[in-house]
Design an enzyme around this catalytic site. Structure first.
Site, mmCIF file in Angstrom:
data_model
loop_
_atom_site.group_PDB
_atom_site.id
_atom_site.type_symbol
_atom_site.label_atom_id
_atom_site.label_comp_id
_atom_site.label_asym_id
_atom_site.label_seq_id
_atom_site.Cartn_x
_atom_site.Cartn_y
_atom_site.Cartn_z
ATOM 1 N N ASP A 98 23.175 35.906 79.748
ATOM 2 C CA ASP A 98 23.892 36.781 80.662
ATOM 3 C C ASP A 98 25.260 37.147 80.079
ATOM 4 O O ASP A 98 26.016 36.266 79.659
ATOM 5 C CB ASP A 98 24.067 36.005 81.984
ATOM 6 C CG ASP A 98 24.560 36.879 83.103
ATOM 7 O OD1 ASP A 98 23.760 37.704 83.601
ATOM 8 O OD2 ASP A 98 25.738 36.745 83.499
ATOM 9 N N GLU A 111 21.893 40.121 77.188
ATOM 10 C CA GLU A 111 22.065 41.058 78.297
ATOM 11 C C GLU A 111 23.469 41.629 78.201
ATOM 12 O O GLU A 111 24.387 41.192 78.881
ATOM 13 C CB GLU A 111 21.867 40.348 79.650
ATOM 14 C CG GLU A 111 21.873 41.307 80.831
ATOM 15 C CD GLU A 111 23.094 41.177 81.746
ATOM 16 O OE1 GLU A 111 23.134 41.888 82.749
ATOM 17 O OE2 GLU A 111 24.003 40.366 81.478
#
Lengths: 656, 656
Positions: free
Chosen positions: A385, A414
């Site tokens: 993330d 990401e």
């Protein structure tokens, strides 16, 4: 600047323009396992000597270089290749030397042809070279060379016989087999990362285990999540990816639809990591135990699925790290911890790590140990993330260290951020990266973006993963979309990129309600449980399964860089080819971007690149729409018609 | 691979794609003195911090870096520039850090705008930053900062007053003037070679001093050569270049027209260097004494001319080196020295050095000392014969060492070899290089070649020198040429390239008799004395003088990389622009490649790049053909007509 002592004076070969190389060799080139790795370089020397050039490689940590000869392409360019035997990190370099024996031999043959009166002196020079070669050879070779050296050096022997020996190809080949490399030069070694197949070909299905109980009053568990595997596998996916599975913080927990105050029953965001239950190495207890999770990984394997988990390096205020390692966070003069903010917006539920801390080494080691922990449990794929909010050099160290032991581990970045940062993350080690796919709308935008990804240096290190939707992104097209929109976007992702993913079941159920004014889902699953109607009539499961089946059975769709766009006279249509290097698998995709009206257009196929003669007939068969007839084509111009009420795209197999 | 200890953990800025850079920084970029040097780079960090980025430079050997701020162009790109104060070698690098004060300040202003209740905590954070800044400042700045820190830190003071101070631009600017650079990162330093003007703008006239006696029975001397200076200077040249001036060997001396056996009276080739008289540091006695040569250099200077000499690193069998340093040559088993050969061709008069000798350090030092010797005598320009037959690394060391002491010394590489070797010579240090100009024939060939030289990376390190003829090359066009051919080729060289040279007086006397079957002169001056008729009727001296005068008075023609081709609808015409960056000097050249027939064509001028409005009238005046009228043009399309009987080219000045 080098002093005289630092020069290798008599080594006269210089090497540059080695291709491929990422960042001048600072970062590894990436390649899939089993594939031949091709290298070219400029290799020059002074004068007119012929050069011997080899491509050398070794796995990092090995002493011995494996060498293979490079071919002289002319104009001082050389090419070579090798097949890395297994996944992992390699170094490669190019080594060259003046081939003095060959130079002598060419001159000797010419002189003997022209009846040079001093040919016996030439024989003496050659004899000395063979004596030297004996020292470099072993066994039978050494014995043979020694015998020849004696013949050539024997002044009582017949000259004609000696000339004839020295001209023979046996003689030439054997002496060349043991070259004098004492004056060789090598370029700086470059790096190659060989990734396993799943780095290049993967089909991801993201879902929330906690919504798998099919009952809003019950928090779903790993066991519930396992019941979805058969269906996900039937749809043709091979990776299941879960949002963070760690304890969720209570302090400043967010309510439904990202509201500031949570109700007592609100489950909170899985990305708000840490509570008194534990942190990044713990499980959210409502999901189950570590044993349950290990069982889930095994079950997934039985269904041909790999489990990917989400690693988000951020903490809630109640994460154990905050008390255990206060120096890893920024403290304000009033004694509070600095939370994430983008003034005047505040994210009180999230504390970022302070990577400028003096205690950075301990922080780096601890974060790496989070991956190590889950690798030990059996996870081999991580979706990371927001990696672009942590230092690039941290990732470089962390991923490099992990891959030393576990080259099979994959990292998906990401990072929805600016291009140079996305690409840097790929260079420092991320296997795959999210992309701007979702924000491309028109055929020419897709073509331009794919050409950036696959026809520039980017292709050497960045492996894209295309996502038509995510829990964070509900594209405007989908908000107002029909079946053709959803499947058109899915087919684009699935055939342009060999890696793709969807957030389900929102995608296959055509969930499309936006949070007002945003490209986000309303009643977002990030903040609440869902009770999905998994088999809602009109769902896209069969269509998705068909597309994934085509991907799974056509190896040309299992690579991205082989895309080649095809001219079409209708700007609403995007056409492109994918083929394997041996041309055994050739796929032509045509997508109609008008999701509502039929469109037709004339394609101009690059026949010669397909290996099809200009007057040869060939057939194209639609693998996606079974109701579509096969077409018999001849020549490069061929007409296409697509009615979105039937299908937004053709996925043709070309049959020669 | 780096270990954790080798990382600079908290320094989060990374820098790459620094442009320009040659070979990833391995070799210097070249620039002329006095010119602004522009640098761009990608500079990124994690997160959302604003970055402070500076371009730093220093002369090699200096400790202190000079820094100038770089501008954020958006998309993580930064640009900066500096003007190197003098010629010589520099290094430059880019340094960046997260601008924590600015980040705080932006957040602080937003929070104070939104009436944040915790603004006093923000003030405390700012106060601490000012306290740190005090330590980095001196004098009045330190005093002012200290006072502000006290105000901000004084909790009894009125908050509104403190907020207003912290928001002021005086406050912001002064604190930013003393940034916290403790976590800065720098890229590897790159190199810049600043060359004197003559590296970029030079007009060479090559001639043989020994043919200057105007009497075939007399060997010309330096004194005779000096008598040509007034004329060479009047023609507008600024460099006179002489073939080797060293003793010429007697063993295997070549006769007229390169015949194997010399007659007793034959003077031999100046490139066959060395005899009992001496070698590379001696003068051929028939030319004169060292005093004569020094005098010649002074006389040249009085005429605005620089003297360039030829350095050819090869020896005759009677060169003193052969006896003094036998290990510098290759010896054959029969006790003879290896001469140069390209079997079955033999060059018995020339012994190459054996650069693979174990004694290479002594050889390198001795060869460098040859340059040092002539530099001491007063020579600052060397034309180096066949540098591509000596090791690249030798040149790198030799030129680097010489330029440390003498950055004003220029080296022209006579390397008619394959492109990558030519370019490597430029990278390792040669200031200028001979080119393929002579073998380009058609307009499109010239355009393609100039675009390679001036629009690719080549422009950063390779400075071309265009020669319409040399003692080795009599182009086929010239063999059959008329006035237009000679002047057309001269004008191409003179206006495409800011460096050019001719071999005179063969060129201006339109000498055109080839050695049968070759692109070479018959009765070549390399092997015999000539008695030139310097003022032969029909000579090209006035035309050449006119072209050189245009070059000398128009600074746009004193650079090469500024060439820009102009579309023309007649393929026999080649049109191009040269302009200075400030557009004060704008030249349009149109050459008619049909040396025999008039040609006309329509040009499409890129008006916006010339800064000319589409409906604005402007005048073009032919500087070369005084009989040509000035034309009043408007718009981009303009018709050109060229009659080779009048002139092969227009050289227009554009008057706005």
């Amino acid at each position: 600047m080098k002093s005289l002592e630092q020069f290798s004076g008599p080594a006269r070969v210089v090497i540059d323009h080695v291709y491929p190389a990422v960042g001048g060799g600072q970062f590894p080139v990436k390649r899939p396992e089993g594939e031949t790795f091709h290298v070219t370089a400029h290799v020059i020397a002074d004068g007119h000597d012929h050069l011997d050039v080899v491509l050398e490689h070794r796995k990092i940590g090995n002493k011995r270089w494996e060498a293979s000869p490079m071919r002289d392409l002319g104009n001082d360019e050389f090419s070579g290749q090798f097949i890395p035997p297994e996944i992992g990190r390699y170094e490669y370099r190019i080594t060259g030397w003046a081939d003095l024996f060959r130079n002598w031999h060419i001159g000797f043959v010419k002189k003997s042809d022209s009846g040079d009166s001093k040919i016996s002196v030439e024989i003496d020079i050659g004899a000395e070279m063979v004596i030297q070669a004996v020292k470099r050879a072993k066994g039978a070779d050494a014995k043979q060379l020694k015998q020849w050296a004696e013949i050539l050096g024997d002044h009582s022997r017949d000259l004609t016989q000696k000339v004839s020996l020295a001209r023979s190809s046996e003689f030439f080949d054997l002496v060349r087999k043991h070259p004098d490399r004492s004056l060789q030069s090598s370029c700086e070694s470059l790096q190659l990362m060989v990734e396993r197949e799943a780095a290049y070909f993967s089909t991801w299905y993201e879902y929330f285990p906690r919504s798998c109980a099919n009952d809003l009053s019950k928090h779903g568990t790993f066991k519930d999540a396992t019941t979805r595997f058969a269906e996900v596998s039937r749809m043709g996916f091979n990776v299941v990816y879960f949002p963070p599975i760690h304890p969720i913080g209570l302090e400043f927990r967010k309510g439904k639809n990202n509201t500031l105050v949570a109700a007592g029953s609100d489950v909170g965001s899985p990305w708000a990591i840490g509570s008194s239950e534990g942190g990044h190495k713990s499980l959210h207890s409502e999901l189950g135990t570590m044993e349950d999770f290990k069982q889930l990984i095994l079950e997934a394997e039985l269904h041909g699925l790999e489990v990917a988990i989400d690693i988000a390096f951020q903490c809630t205020p109640d994460h154990p790290y905050v008390k255990e390692h206060p120096t890893w966070f920024k403290w304000r003069p009033d004694g509070s911890v600095q939370y994430a903010e983008n003034p005047p917006k505040k994210y009180q539920d999230i504390l970022p790590f302070d990577f400028e801390t003096k205690d950075w080494k301990a922080l780096w080691k601890e974060l790496k140990s989070v991956f190590d922990f889950w690798i030990d449990i059996g996870v081999k794929i991580f979706r990371v993330d927001n990696p672009h909010t942590k230092p690039m050099e941290f990732w470089r160290w962390c991923i490099m260290e992990i891959k030393k032991e576990h080259p099979e581990v994959l990292f998906l970045a990401e990072a929805f951020t600016r291009p140079k940062r996305k690409y840097r993350l790929a260079k420092v080690g991320f296997t795959q990266g999210y992309t701007y796919f979702t924000w491309r709308n028109h055929p020419e935008e897709f073509q331009a973006y794919l050409e950036e990804l696959t026809k520039t240096d980017v292709k050497e290190f960045f492996i894209p993963n295309f996502w038509p939707n995510t829990p964070d992104i509900l594209h405007e097209d989908l908000q107002n979309g029909n079946r053709a929109t959803f499947m058109g976007r899915y087919i684009l992702a699935a055939t342009l990129s060999s890696n793709l993913g969807i957030y389900g079941p929102a995608f296959e159920l055509m969930e499309s309600e936006p949070f007002p004014g945003k490209e986000e889902y309303n009643h977002n699953e990030k903040y609440e449980l869902k009770n999905w109607d998994w088999n809602k009539p009109g769902n896209l499961k069969n269509e998705i399964a068909r597309v994934n089946h085509i991907r799974n059975t056509h190896s040309s769709l299992q690579r991205t860089n082989n895309v080649q766009f095809v001219e079409c006279d209708n700007g609403k249509l995007l056409a492109y080819l994918k083929q394997t290097p041996d041309r055994r698998d050739q796929i032509l995709v045509v997508v109609n971007f008008d999701w509502y009206k039929p469109q037709g257009g004339e394609l101009s196929l690059p026949l010669s690149e397909l290996g099809i003669g200009h007057d040869k007939a060939f057939t194209v068969t639609d693998l996606y729409d079974a109701s579509s007839p096969s077409y018999n084509w001849r020549g490069s111009s061929n007409y296409i018609h697509l009615d979105p009420r039937k299908a937004p795209a053709h996925i043709f197999r070309i049959n020669l």
